[in-house]
Scaffold this motif. Structure first.
Motif, short mmCIF file in Angstrom:
data_model
loop_
_atom_site.label_atom_id
_atom_site.label_comp_id
_atom_site.label_asym_id
_atom_site.label_seq_id
_atom_site.Cartn_x
_atom_site.Cartn_y
_atom_site.Cartn_z
N ASN A 26 -7.55 -19.56 -17.02
CA ASN A 26 -6.99 -18.49 -16.81
C ASN A 26 -7.91 -17.48 -17.47
O ASN A 26 -8.10 -16.32 -16.83
CB ASN A 26 -5.55 -18.35 -17.71
CG ASN A 26 -4.66 -18.98 -17.16
OD1 ASN A 26 -4.57 -19.43 -15.73
ND2 ASN A 26 -3.41 -19.25 -17.94
N LYS A 27 -8.59 -17.70 -18.59
CA LYS A 27 -9.61 -16.88 -19.28
C LYS A 27 -10.59 -16.65 -18.40
O LYS A 27 -11.10 -15.44 -18.02
CB LYS A 27 -10.11 -17.37 -20.62
CG LYS A 27 -10.91 -16.63 -21.11
CD LYS A 27 -11.44 -17.18 -22.73
CE LYS A 27 -12.29 -16.35 -23.50
NZ LYS A 27 -12.77 -16.93 -24.58
N GLN A 28 -11.29 -17.83 -17.57
CA GLN A 28 -12.34 -17.56 -16.79
C GLN A 28 -11.97 -17.09 -15.47
O GLN A 28 -12.60 -16.09 -14.97
CB GLN A 28 -12.66 -19.12 -16.37
CG GLN A 28 -13.27 -19.84 -17.53
CD GLN A 28 -13.63 -21.31 -17.13
OE1 GLN A 28 -13.42 -21.82 -16.04
NE2 GLN A 28 -14.35 -21.88 -17.85
N GLN A 29 -10.64 -16.97 -15.02
CA GLN A 29 -10.19 -16.44 -13.86
C GLN A 29 -9.98 -14.84 -13.99
O GLN A 29 -10.49 -13.99 -13.44
CB GLN A 29 -8.74 -16.99 -13.36
CG GLN A 29 -8.32 -16.24 -12.36
CD GLN A 29 -9.03 -17.00 -11.12
OE1 GLN A 29 -9.37 -17.94 -10.99
NE2 GLN A 29 -9.41 -15.81 -9.98
N GLN A 30 -9.75 -14.52 -15.22
CA GLN A 30 -9.54 -13.19 -15.74
C GLN A 30 -10.95 -12.32 -15.65
O GLN A 30 -11.06 -11.31 -15.14
CB GLN A 30 -8.98 -12.77 -17.12
CG GLN A 30 -7.55 -13.00 -17.07
CD GLN A 30 -6.77 -12.92 -18.49
OE1 GLN A 30 -7.69 -12.98 -19.57
NE2 GLN A 30 -5.57 -13.03 -18.39
N ASN A 85 -12.09 -11.96 -12.03
CA ASN A 85 -11.19 -10.83 -11.51
C ASN A 85 -11.79 -9.69 -11.75
O ASN A 85 -11.87 -8.77 -10.98
CB ASN A 85 -9.69 -10.97 -11.80
CG ASN A 85 -9.02 -12.32 -11.29
OD1 ASN A 85 -9.52 -12.86 -10.33
ND2 ASN A 85 -7.80 -12.50 -11.67
N LYS A 86 -12.26 -9.32 -13.11
CA LYS A 86 -12.83 -8.20 -13.75
C LYS A 86 -14.11 -8.00 -12.68
O LYS A 86 -14.32 -6.76 -12.04
CB LYS A 86 -13.28 -8.37 -15.07
CG LYS A 86 -12.04 -8.11 -15.87
CD LYS A 86 -12.38 -8.31 -17.37
CE LYS A 86 -11.27 -8.17 -18.51
NZ LYS A 86 -11.74 -8.47 -19.85
N VAL A 87 -15.04 -8.98 -12.58
CA VAL A 87 -16.27 -8.97 -11.83
C VAL A 87 -15.95 -8.50 -10.51
O VAL A 87 -16.42 -7.61 -9.68
CB VAL A 87 -17.15 -10.09 -12.01
CG1 VAL A 87 -18.49 -10.26 -10.97
CG2 VAL A 87 -17.58 -10.21 -13.37
N SER A 112 -14.99 -2.16 -6.17
CA SER A 112 -15.24 -0.72 -6.22
C SER A 112 -16.35 -0.31 -5.79
O SER A 112 -16.71 0.76 -5.41
CB SER A 112 -14.92 -0.40 -7.99
OG SER A 112 -13.65 -0.86 -8.36
N GLU A 113 -17.73 -0.94 -6.40
CA GLU A 113 -18.80 -0.52 -5.95
C GLU A 113 -19.03 -0.41 -4.53
O GLU A 113 -19.81 0.31 -3.72
CB GLU A 113 -19.97 -1.47 -6.51
CG GLU A 113 -20.19 -1.43 -8.00
CD GLU A 113 -21.16 -2.51 -8.51
OE1 GLU A 113 -21.48 -3.49 -8.04
OE2 GLU A 113 -21.22 -2.49 -9.82
N GLN A 114 -18.51 -1.63 -3.79
CA GLN A 114 -18.50 -1.44 -2.17
C GLN A 114 -17.66 -0.54 -1.51
O GLN A 114 -18.18 0.08 -0.69
CB GLN A 114 -18.08 -3.10 -1.76
CG GLN A 114 -18.06 -3.41 -0.32
CD GLN A 114 -17.67 -4.62 -0.01
OE1 GLN A 114 -16.89 -5.07 -0.51
NE2 GLN A 114 -18.35 -5.24 1.14
#
Length: 190
Positions: free
Chosen positions: A116-120, A123-125, A131-133
Motif C-alpha cells: 500500500n505504501k509503494q502504491q501510494q 500514485n503520487k508520481v 498534471s504535467e501532461q
C-alpha cells in the motif's frame, strides 16, 4: 475422531448453566468450532475447555474485552471464509487459526502495508506526471489556437487587401469608362 456436542451436553460437561453457555457461545463465537444449522448446531469437544476458561475469567472479575485478550493468547480463533455462501455453509465447519496462522496473517498484513505504501508513492508520481501532461496539453492547445487565430487574421488582411485592389480596379475601370463615354459624347480628347 472428533466428538461434537450440543449446548446441553456442553452445559453438563462444564457444570455451567445452559443459559450461560449459550451467552458465552454467542459473545465469544470466534473461539468455537461448530457444524450444523442454528437448531442442530453442535460444537467441537474443545469448546468445553474454552467455556470453563471463560467462566473462570468472569469469576476472577474480568470483562468481555479482557477475556477476549486471554482467549486470543490461549486458544485458536475461527477464520471465516467470506466467499462461502449461506447455502454452501450449512454443513461447513469453521476453521480455527493456529499461532502459525496468526503469524502468517501478521506477515501478510505487513506485506500488504508495504505494498500500500509503494502504491501510494506510485500514485503520487502518476498524479504528478498526469498534471504535467495536462499542463503541456493546455499550453500546446493555446499555442495552436494563437497560431490559428494569427493565420486567420493574416488571411483576412490579405483578403481585405485583395478586395481593396479589386475595388480600386473597378473604380479605375468605371472612371476610364466614364471618360471614354464623355469623350464619345462630346467628342473631346484629353
Amino acid at each position: 475422531m472428533k466428538e461434537w456436542l450440543t449446548i446441553a451436553e456442553l452445559a453438563e460437561r462444564t457444570a455451567i448453566p445452559e443459559p450461560s453457555v449459550r451467552r458465552y457461545l454467542k459473545i465469544f463465537s470466534d473461539f468455537f468450532t461448530y457444524k450444523g444449522g442454528s437448531r442442530g448446531k453442535r460444537f467441537e469437544e474443545t469448546a468445553a475447555k474454552v467455556l470453563i476458561r471463560i467462566k473462570q475469567l468472569y469469576d476472577e472479575g474480568y470483562q468481555k474485552e479482557g477475556i477476549i485478550g486471554f482467549l486470543r493468547k490461549e486458544f485458536p480463533m475461527i477464520i471465516s471464509d467470506d466467499n462461502v455462501t449461506d447455502s454452501e455453509n450449512k454443513d461447513a465447519t469453521p476453521t480455527l487459526a493456529t499461532v502459525e496462522d496468526m503469524e502468517e496473517i501478521k506477515q501478510a498484513l505487513a506485506e500488504q502495508r508495504e505494498f500500500n505504501k509503494q502504491q501510494q508513492e506510485f500514485n503520487k508520481v502518476l498524479i504528478q506526471k498526469l498534471s504535467e501532461q495536462e499542463s503541456y496539453i493546455k499550453e500546446s492547445l493555446q499555442k495552436r489556437d494563437q497560431q490559428l487565430i494569427e493565420s486567420m487574421r493574416q488571411g483576412l488582411k490579405e483578403q481585405q487587401a485583395v478586395s481593396e485592389m479589386i475595388a480600386a480596379s473597378v473604380q479605375e475601370k468605371k472612371a476610364s469608362t466614364k471618360r471614354s463615354f464623355w469623350q464619345r459624347l462630346f467628342g473631346k480628347g484629353d
